[in-house]
Motif scaffolding. Structure first.
Motif, PDB file in Angstrom:
ATOM      1  N   ILE A 129      46.240  37.718  67.601  1.00  0.00           N
ATOM      2  CA  ILE A 129      46.233  37.046  68.903  1.00  0.00           C
ATOM      3  C   ILE A 129      45.502  35.712  68.789  1.00  0.00           C
ATOM      4  CG2 ILE A 129      45.353  37.159  71.275  1.00  0.00           C
ATOM      5  CD1 ILE A 129      45.813  40.160  71.220  1.00  0.00           C
ATOM      6  N   ASN A 130      44.407  35.699  68.049  1.00  0.00           N
ATOM      7  CA  ASN A 130      43.640  34.459  67.881  1.00  0.00           C
ATOM      8  C   ASN A 130      44.462  33.409  67.127  1.00  0.00           C
ATOM      9  OD1 ASN A 130      40.940  32.997  67.955  1.00  0.00           O
ATOM     10  ND2 ASN A 130      41.313  33.048  65.771  1.00  0.00           N
ATOM     11  N   ALA A 131      45.180  33.844  66.082  1.00  0.00           N
ATOM     12  CA  ALA A 131      45.993  32.913  65.306  1.00  0.00           C
ATOM     13  C   ALA A 131      47.179  32.398  66.123  1.00  0.00           C
ATOM     14  CB  ALA A 131      46.498  33.590  64.032  1.00  0.00           C
ATOM     15  N   ALA A 132      47.793  33.296  66.906  1.00  0.00           N
ATOM     16  CA  ALA A 132      48.924  32.885  67.747  1.00  0.00           C
ATOM     17  C   ALA A 132      48.476  31.885  68.805  1.00  0.00           C
ATOM     18  CB  ALA A 132      49.545  34.115  68.415  1.00  0.00           C
ATOM     19  N   ARG A 133      47.313  32.121  69.383  1.00  0.00           N
ATOM     20  CA  ARG A 133      46.773  31.196  70.385  1.00  0.00           C
ATOM     21  C   ARG A 133      46.489  29.829  69.757  1.00  0.00           C
ATOM     22  NH1 ARG A 133      41.029  31.928  73.684  1.00  0.00           N
ATOM     23  NH2 ARG A 133      41.413  30.302  75.261  1.00  0.00           N
ATOM     24  N   ALA A 134      45.956  29.832  68.546  1.00  0.00           N
ATOM     25  CA  ALA A 134      45.648  28.570  67.869  1.00  0.00           C
ATOM     26  C   ALA A 134      46.921  27.763  67.598  1.00  0.00           C
ATOM     27  CB  ALA A 134      44.908  28.851  66.559  1.00  0.00           C
ATOM     28  N   ILE A 135      47.979  28.442  67.170  1.00  0.00           N
ATOM     29  CA  ILE A 135      49.252  27.762  66.912  1.00  0.00           C
ATOM     30  C   ILE A 135      49.788  27.137  68.195  1.00  0.00           C
ATOM     31  CG2 ILE A 135      51.685  28.140  66.326  1.00  0.00           C
ATOM     32  CD1 ILE A 135      50.704  30.308  64.351  1.00  0.00           C
ATOM     33  N   ASP A 160      49.832  22.903  69.032  1.00  0.00           N
ATOM     34  CA  ASP A 160      51.105  22.262  69.374  1.00  0.00           C
ATOM     35  C   ASP A 160      51.566  21.313  68.258  1.00  0.00           C
ATOM     36  OD1 ASP A 160      53.349  21.729  70.834  1.00  0.00           O
ATOM     37  OD2 ASP A 160      52.401  20.291  72.194  1.00  0.00           O
ATOM     38  N   GLY A 161      51.490  21.798  67.031  1.00  0.00           N
ATOM     39  CA  GLY A 161      51.885  20.982  65.887  1.00  0.00           C
ATOM     40  C   GLY A 161      53.247  21.373  65.347  1.00  0.00           C
ATOM     41  N   LYS A 189      55.759  37.977  65.395  1.00  0.00           N
ATOM     42  CA  LYS A 189      56.052  38.925  66.470  1.00  0.00           C
ATOM     43  C   LYS A 189      55.072  38.773  67.630  1.00  0.00           C
ATOM     44  CE  LYS A 189      56.687  43.868  67.375  1.00  0.00           C
ATOM     45  NZ  LYS A 189      56.677  45.232  66.772  1.00  0.00           N
ATOM     46  N   VAL A 190      53.797  38.645  67.317  1.00  0.00           N
ATOM     47  CA  VAL A 190      52.791  38.494  68.368  1.00  0.00           C
ATOM     48  C   VAL A 190      52.952  37.157  69.079  1.00  0.00           C
ATOM     49  CG1 VAL A 190      50.310  38.220  68.814  1.00  0.00           C
ATOM     50  CG2 VAL A 190      51.114  40.062  67.326  1.00  0.00           C
ATOM     51  N   TYR A 191      53.226  36.115  68.317  1.00  0.00           N
ATOM     52  CA  TYR A 191      53.414  34.793  68.941  1.00  0.00           C
ATOM     53  C   TYR A 191      54.597  34.822  69.907  1.00  0.00           C
ATOM     54  CZ  TYR A 191      53.990  29.865  69.771  1.00  0.00           C
ATOM     55  OH  TYR A 191      54.097  28.648  70.408  1.00  0.00           O
ATOM     56  N   GLU A 192      55.710  35.391  69.449  1.00  0.00           N
ATOM     57  CA  GLU A 192      56.905  35.454  70.304  1.00  0.00           C
ATOM     58  C   GLU A 192      56.628  36.263  71.565  1.00  0.00           C
ATOM     59  OE1 GLU A 192      60.650  36.974  71.945  1.00  0.00           O
ATOM     60  OE2 GLU A 192      59.153  38.194  70.890  1.00  0.00           O
ATOM     61  N   SER A 193      55.942  37.374  71.426  1.00  0.00           N
ATOM     62  CA  SER A 193      55.684  38.236  72.582  1.00  0.00           C
ATOM     63  C   SER A 193      54.745  37.595  73.597  1.00  0.00           C
ATOM     64  CB  SER A 193      55.094  39.575  72.107  1.00  0.00           C
ATOM     65  OG  SER A 193      56.000  40.267  71.278  1.00  0.00           O
TER      66      SER A 193
END
Length: 286
Positions: free
Chosen positions: A59-65, A69-70, A101-105
């Motif tokens: 979740i932390n990595a998905a939030r950072a991505i 906004d790169g 998967k987490v990023y998409e969700s």
């Protein structure tokens, strides 16, 4: 507030990050009478409460991505739109399938609604092509190509961007149009064409370039046709650079007619319709 997939399916105004929005809403409104049941949303709520990055690394990595906004966000989202699997995206983007998967969700839940064309266009930024993509809108441009089932252009743009841009640069379309950047001229022309607005009736730029394209097709000599195509590339790319720079280009410069066009104009002037038309105009002026 959307708290379940069933609610999301029925809400035409939902956003791709509705799960993250639900987690933020519950954190800000702890006394809300309804609570989510989905484990990922509950984990996101706990993460927002505690900030525990080690307990929730995905979740932390998905939030950072998402917040950075790169290029990585732009590529992941475009490939999700293009219907690539988590494993395919992970391999191309050098991340884990679980992170995709987490990023998409949490932030880009669009696979479930890929059939809803209008909703997709609005929520992935694909409508921007009507106004012309701006310099910092590579993510929206990639999504537009992915939504148009032109994944090969997505691959081409990303590969060329990685070769051309400096590490850490914010993704920008102007990178593709720099002189001597090594990007193929045909690709530069393609990008420049997406920068020029097309949402005005009778847009003079598209009329001009459309007429030039028709002229190029009519040229029989291969060498002359290639020379004309190179000149066309120069004009479109120069126009794209000016639009990205924010210059006000309301009317394209007048273009000298080619020898073939002059010959055609002379023939048209001798046609019976043209002669009769001139006769009537002269009569009306009397």
């Amino acid at each position: 507030m959307i708290l379940t997939e069933e609610q999301a399916d029925m809400d035409i105004f939902k956003k791709p990050n509705w799960r993250w929005q639900a987690a933020e809403f519950i954190v800000d409104n702890p006394r809300h009478p309804y609570q989510p049941e989905e484990q990922l949303i509950l984990d996101a709520i706990t993460y927002l409460h505690t900030g525990d990055e080690q307990r929730f690394p995905l979740i932390n990595a998905a939030r950072a991505i998402n917040e950075e906004d790169g290029l990585l966000r732009a590529e992941i989202e475009a490939r999700i739109v293009a219907r690539e699997t988590d494993e395919e995206i992970a391999k191309r983007c050098s991340v884990s399938p679980d992170l995709v998967k987490v990023y998409e969700s949490l932030f880009f839940c669009v696979r479930r609604y890929r059939h809803a064309k209008d909703w997709m266009r609005i929520n992935v930024g694909a409508l921007r092509h009507m106004e012309g993509f701006r310099d910092q809108e590579m993510r929206q441009l990639l999504a537009w190509y992915a939504l148009s089932d032109q994944t090969w252009i997505v691959d081409l743009l990303i590969d060329n961007y990685k070769k051309t841009a400096c590490y850490g640069d914010k993704p920008s379309l102007s990178v593709f149009l720099k002189e001597g950047c090594g990007v193929p001229r045909s690709l530069q022309c393609e990008i420049a064409g997406k920068v020029i607005p097309s949402n005005k009736i009778g847009n003079p730029w598209f009329i001009k370039f459309g007429l030039v394209c028709e002229e190029i097709k009519s040229i029989r000599d291969p060498q002359k046709q290639q020379a004309a195509r190179e000149e066309y590339y120069d004009n479109v790319i120069a126009c794209g650079r000016m639009f990205l720079a924010g210059e006000n280009l309301s009317v394209p410069p007048k273009r000298k007619p080619s020898a073939q066009q002059k010959k055609q104009n002379a023939q048209d002037a001798k046609s019976p319709c043209a002669i009769i038309g001139r006769w009537w105009i002269a009569k009306l002026k009397e």
